[in-house]
Design a protein around this motif. Structure first.
Motif, mmCIF file in Angstrom:
data_model
loop_
_atom_site.group_PDB
_atom_site.id
_atom_site.type_symbol
_atom_site.label_atom_id
_atom_site.label_comp_id
_atom_site.label_asym_id
_atom_site.label_seq_id
_atom_site.Cartn_x
_atom_site.Cartn_y
_atom_site.Cartn_z
ATOM 1 N N SER A 75 0.962 -1.310 0.127
ATOM 2 C CA SER A 75 -0.077 -0.189 -0.187
ATOM 3 C C SER A 75 0.648 1.250 0.066
ATOM 4 N N LEU A 76 1.882 1.266 0.884
ATOM 5 C CA LEU A 76 2.666 2.434 0.827
ATOM 6 C C LEU A 76 3.419 2.568 -0.536
ATOM 7 N N SER A 77 4.030 1.469 -0.803
ATOM 8 C CA SER A 77 4.883 1.732 -2.273
ATOM 9 C C SER A 77 3.700 2.206 -3.453
ATOM 10 N N THR A 78 2.694 1.580 -3.348
ATOM 11 C CA THR A 78 1.424 2.188 -4.383
ATOM 12 C C THR A 78 1.671 3.833 -4.184
ATOM 13 N N ALA A 79 1.158 4.191 -2.873
ATOM 14 C CA ALA A 79 0.986 5.536 -2.615
ATOM 15 C C ALA A 79 2.485 6.501 -3.040
ATOM 16 N N LEU A 80 3.419 5.848 -2.750
ATOM 17 C CA LEU A 80 4.720 6.567 -3.131
ATOM 18 C C LEU A 80 5.040 6.626 -4.689
ATOM 19 N N VAL A 81 4.794 5.516 -5.281
ATOM 20 C CA VAL A 81 4.695 5.647 -6.657
ATOM 21 C C VAL A 81 3.974 6.580 -7.320
ATOM 22 N N VAL A 82 2.766 6.798 -6.777
ATOM 23 C CA VAL A 82 1.788 7.714 -7.254
ATOM 24 C C VAL A 82 1.945 9.148 -7.044
ATOM 25 N N GLY A 83 2.274 9.184 -5.439
ATOM 26 C CA GLY A 83 2.311 10.717 -4.866
ATOM 27 C C GLY A 83 3.327 11.275 -5.286
ATOM 28 N N ILE A 84 4.666 10.711 -5.305
ATOM 29 C CA ILE A 84 5.925 11.430 -5.580
ATOM 30 C C ILE A 84 6.084 12.068 -6.843
ATOM 31 N N PRO A 85 5.570 11.735 -7.727
ATOM 32 C CA PRO A 85 5.652 12.372 -9.059
ATOM 33 C C PRO A 85 4.682 13.662 -9.037
ATOM 34 N N VAL A 86 3.396 13.344 -8.745
ATOM 35 C CA VAL A 86 2.386 14.253 -8.422
ATOM 36 C C VAL A 86 2.841 15.681 -7.470
ATOM 37 N N VAL A 87 3.620 15.577 -6.506
ATOM 38 C CA VAL A 87 4.114 16.382 -5.621
ATOM 39 C C VAL A 87 5.148 17.000 -6.588
ATOM 40 N N LEU A 88 6.193 16.491 -7.234
ATOM 41 C CA LEU A 88 7.184 16.862 -7.928
ATOM 42 C C LEU A 88 6.637 17.812 -9.205
ATOM 43 N N ALA A 89 5.439 17.543 -9.655
ATOM 44 C CA ALA A 89 4.802 18.156 -10.791
ATOM 45 C C ALA A 89 4.190 19.276 -10.340
ATOM 46 N N SER A 90 3.635 19.395 -9.207
ATOM 47 C CA SER A 90 3.058 20.374 -8.779
ATOM 48 C C SER A 90 3.797 21.651 -8.146
ATOM 49 N N PRO A 91 3.583 22.952 -8.998
ATOM 50 C CA PRO A 91 4.117 23.905 -8.224
ATOM 51 C C PRO A 91 4.171 24.127 -6.806
ATOM 52 N N GLY A 92 5.256 24.390 -6.118
ATOM 53 C CA GLY A 92 5.291 24.833 -4.748
ATOM 54 C C GLY A 92 4.852 23.607 -3.593
ATOM 55 N N GLN A 93 4.524 22.507 -4.210
ATOM 56 C CA GLN A 93 4.159 21.349 -3.316
ATOM 57 C C GLN A 93 5.407 20.858 -2.572
ATOM 58 N N TRP A 94 6.616 20.631 -3.471
ATOM 59 C CA TRP A 94 7.620 20.150 -2.850
ATOM 60 C C TRP A 94 8.039 20.722 -1.586
#
Length: 62
Positions: free
Chosen positions: A14-33
Motif C-alpha cells: 500500500s505504501l509503495s503504491t502511494a509513493l509511486v503515485v504521490g511522489i511524481p504528483v508532488v514533484l510536478a505540482s508547483p510549490g508542493q515540494w
C-alpha cells in the motif's frame, strides 16, 4: 506470526503504491515540494523500516 507478516506485506504494498503515485504528483505540482517534503521523507523512512521488518519476520515464519 504469519498474519503479522501478511499485514506488514500489505502495508508495504500500500505504501509503495502511494509513493509511486504521490511522489511524481508532488514533484510536478508547483510549490508542493517545499510543503510536503517532510511527509515524503517520512514515508520513505517508513518504507525502509517495513522492508527491514519484513526481512526479520520472514526468517521466523516457516
Amino acid at each position: 506470526m504469519s498474519i503479522l507478516l501478511q499485514a506488514l506485506v500489505f502495508f508495504l504494498i500500500s505504501l509503495s503504491t502511494a509513493l509511486v503515485v504521490g511522489i511524481p504528483v508532488v514533484l510536478a505540482s508547483p510549490g508542493q515540494w517545499e510543503r510536503l517534503k517532510n511527509l515524503i521523507f517520512g514515508s520513505a523512512a517508513a518504507w525502509s523500516v517495513l522492508v527491514i521488518l519484513i526481512g526479520v519476520f520472514s526468517s521466523f515464519v516457516r
